[in-house]
Scaffold this motif. Sequence first.
Motif, PDB file in Angstrom:
ATOM      1  N   ASP A   1      55.794  21.529  27.224  1.00 32.00           N
ATOM      2  CA  ASP A   1      57.231  22.564  26.724  1.00 32.00           C
ATOM      3  C   ASP A   1      56.210  23.747  25.991  1.00 32.00           C
ATOM      4  O   ASP A   1      54.193  23.355  26.237  1.00 32.00           O
ATOM      5  CB  ASP A   1      58.299  22.057  26.026  1.00 32.00           C
ATOM      6  N   THR A   2      56.497  24.336  25.720  1.00 31.74           N
ATOM      7  CA  THR A   2      55.787  25.555  24.623  1.00 31.74           C
ATOM      8  C   THR A   2      55.278  25.376  23.533  1.00 31.74           C
ATOM      9  O   THR A   2      53.976  25.204  23.764  1.00 31.74           O
ATOM     10  CB  THR A   2      57.374  26.425  23.915  1.00 31.74           C
ATOM     11  N   ALA A   3      55.510  24.440  22.643  1.00 27.88           N
ATOM     12  CA  ALA A   3      54.966  23.614  21.913  1.00 27.88           C
ATOM     13  C   ALA A   3      54.020  22.937  22.388  1.00 27.88           C
ATOM     14  O   ALA A   3      52.639  23.188  21.432  1.00 27.88           O
ATOM     15  CB  ALA A   3      56.466  22.642  20.779  1.00 27.88           C
ATOM     16  N   ASP A   4      53.229  22.634  22.857  1.00 24.26           N
ATOM     17  CA  ASP A   4      52.476  21.507  24.051  1.00 24.26           C
ATOM     18  C   ASP A   4      51.613  23.115  24.041  1.00 24.26           C
ATOM     19  O   ASP A   4      50.015  22.921  23.893  1.00 24.26           O
ATOM     20  CB  ASP A   4      52.209  21.384  24.940  1.00 24.26           C
TER      21      ASP A   4
ATOM     22  N   MET B   1      60.226  26.530  21.414  1.00 23.90           N
ATOM     23  CA  MET B   1      59.699  25.179  21.464  1.00 23.90           C
ATOM     24  C   MET B   1      59.725  24.535  22.263  1.00 23.90           C
ATOM     25  O   MET B   1      58.676  23.830  22.642  1.00 23.90           O
ATOM     26  CB  MET B   1      58.686  24.655  19.370  1.00 23.90           C
ATOM     27  N   SER B   2      60.303  24.015  22.550  1.00 26.85           N
ATOM     28  CA  SER B   2      61.320  22.392  23.167  1.00 26.85           C
ATOM     29  C   SER B   2      61.098  23.310  24.710  1.00 26.85           C
ATOM     30  O   SER B   2      61.836  22.906  25.593  1.00 26.85           O
ATOM     31  CB  SER B   2      62.379  21.529  22.656  1.00 26.85           C
ATOM     32  N   GLU B   3      61.676  24.524  25.106  1.00 28.41           N
ATOM     33  CA  GLU B   3      61.424  24.855  25.979  1.00 28.41           C
ATOM     34  C   GLU B   3      60.985  25.198  26.752  1.00 28.41           C
ATOM     35  O   GLU B   3      58.802  24.744  26.789  1.00 28.41           O
ATOM     36  CB  GLU B   3      61.567  27.002  26.417  1.00 28.41           C
ATOM     37  N   PRO B   4      59.728  25.796  28.651  1.00 26.92           N
ATOM     38  CA  PRO B   4      59.069  25.250  29.593  1.00 26.92           C
ATOM     39  C   PRO B   4      58.173  26.221  28.729  1.00 26.92           C
ATOM     40  O   PRO B   4      58.620  27.469  28.667  1.00 26.92           O
ATOM     41  CB  PRO B   4      59.761  25.615  30.968  1.00 26.92           C
ATOM     42  N   ALA B   5      57.198  26.504  28.455  1.00 24.63           N
ATOM     43  CA  ALA B   5      55.971  27.307  28.095  1.00 24.63           C
ATOM     44  C   ALA B   5      56.103  28.250  29.080  1.00 24.63           C
ATOM     45  O   ALA B   5      55.965  29.220  28.321  1.00 24.63           O
ATOM     46  CB  ALA B   5      54.287  25.998  28.732  1.00 24.63           C
ATOM     47  N   VAL B   6      55.465  28.390  30.594  1.00 24.46           N
ATOM     48  CA  VAL B   6      56.262  29.760  31.167  1.00 24.46           C
ATOM     49  C   VAL B   6      57.499  30.324  31.156  1.00 24.46           C
ATOM     50  O   VAL B   6      57.118  31.713  31.038  1.00 24.46           O
ATOM     51  CB  VAL B   6      55.995  29.498  32.744  1.00 24.46           C
ATOM     52  N   GLU B   7      58.331  29.342  30.351  1.00 31.88           N
ATOM     53  CA  GLU B   7      59.877  31.049  30.956  1.00 31.88           C
ATOM     54  C   GLU B   7      59.763  31.651  28.713  1.00 31.88           C
ATOM     55  O   GLU B   7      59.650  32.539  28.537  1.00 31.88           O
ATOM     56  CB  GLU B   7      60.699  30.329  30.200  1.00 31.88           C
TER      57      GLU B   7
END
Length: 120
Positions: free
Chosen positions: A28-31, A101-107
């Motif tokens: 996810d985005t946080a990662d 932060m919990s969304e998919p990183a690429v989004e």
Amino acid sequence: MRFLLTAAAIITLVPVASAADVKYQVRDTADLVDVCDTSTRAPDITTALAFCHGFLTGSAHFYYAGVPASSRFACAPNPAPSRSDVMNGFVQWTRANPQYMSEPAVETLFRYLGETYPCP
């Protein structure tokens, strides 16, 4: 056919990574922010930054290759910002917008790019 044989030969030469060998996972985005944040000064900061730059650059190349110019919502300015500038801007923007932060990183990356570098 020749391509397939070459690819098969290369794949057999590449060692298979076990789950224990995986250093970075972007679930996810946080990662992604954790990997890209240079303020952490992790002992392997060079590897982390290389991973981050690769993720950001690969995502951008995929976008620009697959989306016609007339349909793009994020456009690189001229002159284009450095990878480090985009990375640092993404980290700062995401920290200011923790709801992603919990969304998919690429989004989240493209939400940032669209807001920061909108097409004219």
